[in-house]
Design an enzyme around this catalytic site. Sequence first.
Site, PDB file in Angstrom:
ATOM      1  N   SER A  55       0.680  -1.245   0.073  1.00  0.00           N
ATOM      2  CA  SER A  55       0.006   0.067  -0.065  1.00  0.00           C
ATOM      3  C   SER A  55       1.102   1.313  -0.021  1.00  0.00           C
ATOM      4  CB  SER A  55      -1.154   0.170   1.098  1.00  0.00           C
ATOM      5  OG  SER A  55      -1.886  -1.317   1.052  1.00  0.00           O
ATOM      6  N   ARG A  56       2.184   0.949  -0.446  1.00  0.00           N
ATOM      7  CA  ARG A  56       2.935   2.489  -0.645  1.00  0.00           C
ATOM      8  C   ARG A  56       3.532   2.764   0.912  1.00  0.00           C
ATOM      9  NH1 ARG A  56       3.004   0.289  -5.088  1.00  0.00           N
ATOM     10  NH2 ARG A  56       3.086   1.275  -6.914  1.00  0.00           N
TER      11      ARG A  56
END
Length: 213
Positions: free
Chosen positions: A191-192
């Site tokens: 999710s970065r």
Amino acid sequence: MKTSVADIRKDYKQHSLNESDVAAEPFAQFEHWWQDAVNSEIDEVNAMTLATATKSGMPSARIVLLKGYDAQGFVFFTNYNSHKGQELADNPQAALVFFWKELERQIRIEGTVEKISAAESDEYFHSRPEGSRIGAWASPQSTVIPDRNVIEANVTKYASEFSGQNIPRPEHWGGYRVKPTVIEFWQGRSSRLHDRFRYTKTEQGWKVERLAP
């Protein structure tokens, strides 16, 4: 259907990087990640982006090959008269980036640059294949040439000139050492929400800080 550039993405899930994982100084951390990368049999594991800039700050970047590292810095070789060589003469600062996608890892290095000694450059030059040594003489790197015949004629010329000899290193060719003041280790996460740790050189040693992704 054509894929939209904006829709290209990958979720990183292989590893994490926690405070308990990072070494007290960056060269030990680099060595650990370097060995992981070598053991992973990454193609051209020593390829790195080298960014330089003019006196006025106009940047340029290209891929070069790491040829040595220790606690003093990171070494690469090139033509001193090349575009990057001219920029380093005017502005001896640079940045390096390694991206090992197979491990979802990136290392960013910023620092000052100096030429290595002539003896060190000689030692590496004489370890290169003969064709590469001839090439260092044959190519007026980064200059405009009318066609490839110029290079091929130069290769023929220098191959004949140095036939049967130990090819000397040209004075315009040698090594540089990037002496880091900042090194950042980046580990891709889902999710970065990546893990990032930055080492900053101080008078007391290296300061380690976690950065937000």
